[in-house]
Scaffold this motif. Structure first.
Motif, mmCIF file in Angstrom:
data_model
loop_
_atom_site.group_PDB
_atom_site.id
_atom_site.type_symbol
_atom_site.label_atom_id
_atom_site.label_comp_id
_atom_site.label_asym_id
_atom_site.label_seq_id
_atom_site.Cartn_x
_atom_site.Cartn_y
_atom_site.Cartn_z
ATOM 1 N N ASP A 1 0.836 -1.210 0.000
ATOM 2 C CA ASP A 1 0.000 0.000 0.000
ATOM 3 C C ASP A 1 0.869 1.258 0.000
ATOM 4 O O ASP A 1 0.459 2.313 0.472
ATOM 5 C CB ASP A 1 -0.908 -0.018 1.242
ATOM 6 C CG ASP A 1 -2.060 0.956 1.120
ATOM 7 O OD1 ASP A 1 -2.549 1.157 -0.017
ATOM 8 O OD2 ASP A 1 -2.463 1.542 2.150
ATOM 9 N N ARG A 2 2.081 1.147 -0.544
ATOM 10 C CA ARG A 2 3.060 2.232 -0.450
ATOM 11 C C ARG A 2 2.545 3.573 -0.985
ATOM 12 O O ARG A 2 2.695 4.605 -0.317
ATOM 13 C CB ARG A 2 4.347 1.840 -1.181
ATOM 14 C CG ARG A 2 5.501 2.802 -0.983
ATOM 15 C CD ARG A 2 6.781 2.225 -1.576
ATOM 16 N NE ARG A 2 7.939 3.045 -1.287
ATOM 17 C CZ ARG A 2 8.397 4.012 -2.082
ATOM 18 N NH1 ARG A 2 7.784 4.242 -3.242
ATOM 19 N NH2 ARG A 2 9.453 4.733 -1.752
ATOM 20 N N PRO A 3 1.946 3.614 -2.174
ATOM 21 C CA PRO A 3 1.474 4.929 -2.667
ATOM 22 C C PRO A 3 0.501 5.615 -1.711
ATOM 23 O O PRO A 3 0.620 6.820 -1.440
ATOM 24 C CB PRO A 3 0.810 4.586 -4.005
ATOM 25 C CG PRO A 3 1.458 3.306 -4.435
ATOM 26 C CD PRO A 3 1.710 2.546 -3.168
ATOM 27 N N ASN A 4 -0.463 4.845 -1.204
ATOM 28 C CA ASN A 4 -1.427 5.445 -0.272
ATOM 29 C C ASN A 4 -0.765 5.852 1.034
ATOM 30 O O ASN A 4 -1.111 6.880 1.635
ATOM 31 C CB ASN A 4 -2.570 4.459 0.014
ATOM 32 C CG ASN A 4 -3.473 4.269 -1.191
ATOM 33 O OD1 ASN A 4 -3.661 5.188 -1.994
ATOM 34 N ND2 ASN A 4 -4.013 3.069 -1.347
ATOM 35 N N PHE A 5 0.183 5.026 1.474
ATOM 36 C CA PHE A 5 0.875 5.340 2.726
ATOM 37 C C PHE A 5 1.660 6.649 2.588
ATOM 38 O O PHE A 5 1.592 7.515 3.468
ATOM 39 C CB PHE A 5 1.806 4.193 3.112
ATOM 40 C CG PHE A 5 2.671 4.503 4.300
ATOM 41 C CD1 PHE A 5 2.113 4.707 5.555
ATOM 42 C CD2 PHE A 5 4.052 4.629 4.166
ATOM 43 C CE1 PHE A 5 2.910 5.006 6.656
ATOM 44 C CE2 PHE A 5 4.853 4.931 5.256
ATOM 45 C CZ PHE A 5 4.279 5.117 6.506
ATOM 46 N N GLU B 1 1.170 9.064 0.532
ATOM 47 C CA GLU B 1 0.222 10.189 0.436
ATOM 48 C C GLU B 1 -0.299 10.553 1.832
ATOM 49 O O GLU B 1 -0.455 11.730 2.160
ATOM 50 C CB GLU B 1 -0.935 9.805 -0.483
ATOM 51 C CG GLU B 1 -1.903 10.952 -0.728
ATOM 52 C CD GLU B 1 -3.024 10.562 -1.687
ATOM 53 O OE1 GLU B 1 -2.948 9.483 -2.301
ATOM 54 O OE2 GLU B 1 -3.983 11.345 -1.795
ATOM 55 N N GLU B 2 -0.567 9.514 2.636
ATOM 56 C CA GLU B 2 -1.033 9.748 4.004
ATOM 57 C C GLU B 2 0.030 10.509 4.810
ATOM 58 O O GLU B 2 -0.293 11.450 5.546
ATOM 59 C CB GLU B 2 -1.325 8.392 4.671
ATOM 60 C CG GLU B 2 -1.845 8.482 6.100
ATOM 61 C CD GLU B 2 -1.987 7.103 6.731
ATOM 62 O OE1 GLU B 2 -1.873 6.084 6.007
ATOM 63 O OE2 GLU B 2 -2.197 7.047 7.950
ATOM 64 N N ASN C 1 0.212 14.222 3.618
ATOM 65 C CA ASN C 1 -0.894 15.034 4.142
ATOM 66 C C ASN C 1 -0.721 15.332 5.627
ATOM 67 O O ASN C 1 -0.992 16.439 6.104
ATOM 68 C CB ASN C 1 -2.228 14.311 3.906
ATOM 69 C CG ASN C 1 -2.595 14.265 2.433
ATOM 70 O OD1 ASN C 1 -2.184 15.144 1.656
ATOM 71 N ND2 ASN C 1 -3.348 13.261 2.021
ATOM 72 N N ARG D 1 0.628 1.673 11.630
ATOM 73 C CA ARG D 1 0.177 0.592 10.751
ATOM 74 C C ARG D 1 0.720 -0.775 11.173
ATOM 75 O O ARG D 1 0.548 -1.754 10.460
ATOM 76 C CB ARG D 1 0.586 0.879 9.312
ATOM 77 C CG ARG D 1 -0.241 1.991 8.648
ATOM 78 C CD ARG D 1 0.063 2.036 7.175
ATOM 79 N NE ARG D 1 -0.819 2.972 6.462
ATOM 80 C CZ ARG D 1 -1.268 2.756 5.234
ATOM 81 N NH1 ARG D 1 -0.944 1.631 4.597
ATOM 82 N NH2 ARG D 1 -2.039 3.634 4.631
#
Length: 568
Positions: free
Chosen positions: A32-36, A38-39, A42, A266
């Motif tokens: 889930d690297r891209p979402n992580f 981005e998280e 932010n 996580r």
């Protein structure tokens, strides 16, 4: 001295707690690297922006970051630095100038957009890139490479590899609360905080984690190490993320903390060296850098805040790890830097020893052929407030009663973020870890003979300050063998009492060998492969040194126990 546990049929000490790699927390994060990322971006952006009351304040901070980066690019470039740094920061400079210009106000970026670009860059700079295929290939290559170094495999092919691992376990001793750590790592999150003496520490502890059957940990490792060819590549695939000690600006530090916090939130097991860098003096760390340590508290608070119920919140445990060698090949350079710093003789510029693949490989080659040993002691886990825990991970007060640690985060009966409060908790945790380092320090005969010899020589010149003493001519100094032996024997008696009271750990040979053998063993292993020997035994039995400063380095390993008073 041997490991308590015997290697399994695979050659490692334990079977994996998660046989399926899909269950590894670091694997789930990598997927889930891209979402992580981005998280993380932010999270950093909002935290940084909230710290400034006006556009001008933010503009001033961006200008400050730019100034610091320009100084770094001009004076202190590293091999591991990204190649596009100069054009990036030049672009930031132009955009900040454009904001001040009255020309084309619609076409220019705002401070917040520039902030987002910098945050994006820092987060991607820091992030590791764990890859299972490369990780498995790397493990195999490293094992084969070690087999060539040791040249000790009894068989060929795969069976020979297993034998090599067993030989490594004869040299590398994994001690302490490993069963409890394995148990807690199945359900909760572990943070390992090792002492740091050598560039070898990172690959060594990665190997140890594998042998304990734990899934790969996230590493916080110095960026300079990523410039060491294949070793940098190897570290990154083990889950390392990059820590650039040159960057002190608020945006970078916030990005680093956020990456650590959210990865632990996580469920990723983490490892970082709280000393920040290798010990220059040779002493166990007595002061810790608390920045990354503090991120565990915020991760624990988030775990409680986001969980369906307090019982379902993952707990985070701290494991102090003490790494002990009989010699550190970098010791001459490290102690020289320490003396220059503490003596304030001149401006210090960091000298990065063993900064190429060849140099580090040569160091490891020497290490394994030195017939020496090393020990990693894994302390008993505690919660993030330094409380002891039972075997189920429940926190206990000083009377052994269970306590609810979520209440540590309460303000007006509510789980609340409070940076000042958490900073105080982190200070207390840091002090507790320092105490545990002393407790789990595994003392070899080499450490003891170095300490006793230096203290005996030092007492003869107690009117000299340390720096004057270290400038004495070594060939004029010696210790009578009989007096030295009696003093070492006295120390062993005191150390055994300390061990029995839980204040340190001792090599089992202190109980098994006669005093003459302990001294001979200690002097033979001390500083092995350093160019000058810290201690030697002359034919007439006298004890001499070839290098006071090197002896001082190894002596410092036992500083802090109040033992110097034993020397009359």
């Amino acid at each position: 001295m041997v490991n308590k546990h015997k290697p399994t049929s695979s050659g490692w000490l334990f079977d994996p707690i998660f046989p399926n790699a899909e269950d590894w927390p670091i694997m789930q994060l990598a997927k889930d690297r891209p979402n992580f990322l981005e998280e993380v971006e932010n999270y950093v952006f909002e935290n940084v922006k909230a710290g400034f009351k006006s556009r001008q304040d933010l503009n001033d901070e961006l200008a400050n970051v730019l100034y610091q980066e320009k100084i770094r690019l001009k004076t202190n470039l590293w091999k591991a630095d990204p190649k596009d740094e100069k054009p990036f920061w030049k672009g930031v400079e132009k955009k900040l100038l454009d904001i001040q210009s009255p020309v084309n106000p619609q076409g220019r970026q705002s401070e917040e957009e520039i902030l987002r670009e910098i945050v994006h860059r820092y987060v991607h700079e820091i992030a590791g890139n764990f890859d299972l295929f490369t990780y498995n290939i790397t493990k195999t290559l490293v094992t084969q490479w070690m087999s060539r170094l040791l040249n000790a495999g009894d068989g060929k092919g795969i069976s020979g590899l297993w034998n090599i691992r067993r030989h490594l376990h004869d040299r590398i001793h994994l001690l302490g609360e490993v069963e409890l750590i394995r148990k807690l790592a199945k359900t909760d999150t572990i943070i390992m905080v090792p002492t740091h003496f050598s560039n070898l520490d990172s690959p060594l502890i990665g190997w140890a984690i594998q042998s304990l059957g734990l899934p790969p940990f996230l590493y916080g490792a110095g960026l300079n190490l990523f410039g060491i060819g294949i070793f940098g590549y190897f570290m990154e695939k083990l889950g390392a993320y990059k820590v650039d000690r040159r960057k002190k600006n608020s945006i970078y530090l916030e990005a680093l903390k956020a990456y650590s916090t959210l990865s632990m939130h996580r469920g990723c097991h983490s490892l970082f060296f709280p000393g920040g860098t290798r010990s220059r003096s040779g002493a166990i760390e007595s002061k810790l850098k608390l920045g990354l340590l503090g991120t565990a508290l915020e991760a624990q608070r988030l775990n409680f805040e986001k969980a369906e119920s307090p019982e379902k919140a993952k707990r985070i445990f701290v494991v102090p790890v003490v790494i002990n060698y009989n010699f550190v090949l970098e010791a001459p350079g490290l102690i020289e830097e320490h003396l220059k710093r503490s003596g304030q003789q001149r401006y210090f510029r960091e000298n990065d020893h063993y900064s190429t693949s060849y140099q580090l490989a040569w160091f490891i080659f020497k290490l394994f052929f030195a017939s020496s040993e090393m020990a990693l002691t894994f302390g008993r886990p505690t919660d993030l407030f330094g409380n002891e825990i039972d075997d189920e991970g429940n926190s206990l007060d000083q009377h052994g009663r269970r306590i609810d640690i979520e209440k540590y985060f309460f303000s007006n009966q509510t789980n609340t973020q409070d940076l000042q409060r958490d900073a105080e908790y982190t200070k207390l945790l840091g002090k507790d870890i320092v105490k545990k380092y002393k407790k789990y320090n595994y003392i070899y005969p080499s450490h003891l003979v170095a300490y006793v010899a230096f203290e005996m020589m030092r007492k003869k010149y107690k009117k000299l300050d340390l720096y004057s003493f270290l400038r004495l001519e070594e060939e004029n100094e010696s210790l009578p063998g009989k007096e030295f032996q009696e003093t070492v024997e006295l120390f062993i008696g005191v150390l055994k009492q300390m061990r029995d009271n839980g204040k340190c750990m001792l090599d089992v040979r202190f109980d098994a060998l006669p005093i003459e053998r302990i001294i001979e063993l200690g002097i033979r292993h001390l500083g092995l492969y350093n160019t000058k020997r810290p201690l030697k035994i002359k034919e007439n039995g006298e004890i001499v040194t070839e290098d006071f400063t090197l002896l001082y380095f190894y002596h410092n390993r036992m500083e802090g126990y109040g033992l110097s008073k034993l020397i009359q």
